[in-house]
Motif scaffolding. Sequence first.
Motif, mmCIF file in Angstrom:
data_model
loop_
_atom_site.group_PDB
_atom_site.id
_atom_site.type_symbol
_atom_site.label_atom_id
_atom_site.label_comp_id
_atom_site.label_asym_id
_atom_site.label_seq_id
_atom_site.Cartn_x
_atom_site.Cartn_y
_atom_site.Cartn_z
ATOM 1 N N UNK A 1 -9.729 -11.752 2.251
ATOM 2 C CA UNK A 1 -8.278 -11.750 2.069
ATOM 3 C C UNK A 1 -7.951 -11.250 0.672
ATOM 4 N N UNK A 2 -6.906 -10.444 0.599
ATOM 5 C CA UNK A 2 -6.447 -9.893 -0.687
ATOM 6 C C UNK A 2 -4.958 -10.151 -0.841
ATOM 7 N N UNK A 3 -4.511 -10.220 -2.107
ATOM 8 C CA UNK A 3 -3.085 -10.334 -2.421
ATOM 9 C C UNK A 3 -2.798 -9.446 -3.622
ATOM 10 N N UNK A 4 -1.687 -8.698 -3.541
ATOM 11 C CA UNK A 4 -1.272 -7.817 -4.625
ATOM 12 C C UNK A 4 -0.481 -8.614 -5.660
ATOM 13 N N UNK A 5 -0.851 -8.483 -6.932
ATOM 14 C CA UNK A 5 -0.118 -9.152 -8.018
ATOM 15 C C UNK A 5 1.259 -8.536 -8.199
ATOM 16 N N UNK A 6 1.366 -7.252 -7.905
ATOM 17 C CA UNK A 6 2.611 -6.531 -8.143
ATOM 18 C C UNK A 6 3.693 -6.842 -7.108
ATOM 19 N N UNK A 7 3.361 -6.670 -5.812
ATOM 20 C CA UNK A 7 4.389 -6.830 -4.771
ATOM 21 C C UNK A 7 4.211 -8.085 -3.923
ATOM 22 N N UNK A 8 3.067 -8.793 -4.065
ATOM 23 C CA UNK A 8 2.841 -10.020 -3.305
ATOM 24 C C UNK A 8 2.304 -9.795 -1.895
ATOM 25 N N UNK A 9 2.059 -8.543 -1.507
ATOM 26 C CA UNK A 9 1.549 -8.225 -0.169
ATOM 27 C C UNK A 9 0.179 -8.875 0.032
ATOM 28 N N UNK A 10 0.002 -9.574 1.193
ATOM 29 C CA UNK A 10 -1.275 -10.181 1.541
ATOM 30 C C UNK A 10 -1.823 -9.513 2.786
ATOM 31 N N UNK A 11 -3.143 -9.295 2.825
ATOM 32 C CA UNK A 11 -3.772 -8.692 3.998
ATOM 33 C C UNK A 11 -5.241 -9.058 4.035
ATOM 34 N N UNK A 12 -5.867 -8.770 5.180
ATOM 35 C CA UNK A 12 -7.293 -9.016 5.367
ATOM 36 C C UNK A 12 -8.009 -7.686 5.492
ATOM 37 N N UNK A 13 -9.264 -7.644 5.033
ATOM 38 C CA UNK A 13 -10.070 -6.431 5.134
ATOM 39 C C UNK A 13 -11.484 -6.807 5.558
ATOM 40 N N UNK B 1 2.086 -0.965 -1.835
ATOM 41 C CA UNK B 1 2.813 -0.359 -2.956
ATOM 42 C C UNK B 1 1.991 0.671 -3.731
ATOM 43 N N UNK B 2 0.673 0.708 -3.523
ATOM 44 C CA UNK B 2 -0.174 1.690 -4.195
ATOM 45 C C UNK B 2 -0.588 1.326 -5.618
ATOM 46 N N UNK B 3 -0.171 0.176 -6.104
ATOM 47 C CA UNK B 3 -0.509 -0.262 -7.460
ATOM 48 C C UNK B 3 -1.900 -0.903 -7.436
ATOM 49 N N UNK B 4 -2.765 -0.576 -8.404
ATOM 50 C CA UNK B 4 -4.119 -1.144 -8.407
ATOM 51 C C UNK B 4 -4.188 -2.559 -8.998
ATOM 52 N N UNK B 5 -3.529 -3.520 -8.332
ATOM 53 C CA UNK B 5 -3.513 -4.900 -8.839
ATOM 54 C C UNK B 5 -3.829 -5.899 -7.734
ATOM 55 N N UNK B 6 -4.922 -5.683 -7.002
ATOM 56 C CA UNK B 6 -5.303 -6.605 -5.936
ATOM 57 C C UNK B 6 -6.196 -7.716 -6.461
ATOM 58 N N UNK B 7 -5.995 -8.906 -5.930
ATOM 59 C CA UNK B 7 -6.861 -10.057 -6.186
ATOM 60 C C UNK B 7 -7.525 -10.445 -4.875
#
Length: 94
Positions: free
Chosen positions: A5-17, A32-38
Motif C-alpha cells: 500500500x502506498x499514500x502520496x504526501x502531496x495529494x493524499x491518494x492511496x493505492x495498492x501495488x 498527481x505525478x509528484x514523486x512523494x509516495x510513502x
Amino acid sequence: MPIYEYQCKSCGHEFEAIQKITDAPLKECPACGVPELNKLVSAAGFRLKGGGWYETDFKTSKDKKKNLAGDSSESKSESSSKKETQKSTAETAS
C-alpha cells in the motif's frame, strides 16, 4: 507476490501495488505525478498464482471430511428440521 500500500504526501491518494520483494519502492504518484509516495505499514497481503491451490491441500484426513459440498449428515438434519417446521405450520393452520 506481495501487495503493498502506498499514500502520496502531496495529494493524499492511496493505492495498492503488486510488486516483487526485490523491486524498489514506487516513488511517483499515479494520480498527481509528484514523486512523494510513502509505503504504508499494513498487514501482509499476497496472491497465490497458478493452479493447484485448493482448500483441501493441507488438511489431515480427519479435516477433509469437513466442509464437503454433499455432506450427508448436514443435509439430513437440515431437511428434517424443514419438514418439522412445515408440519407444525400446517397443524397450526388447520
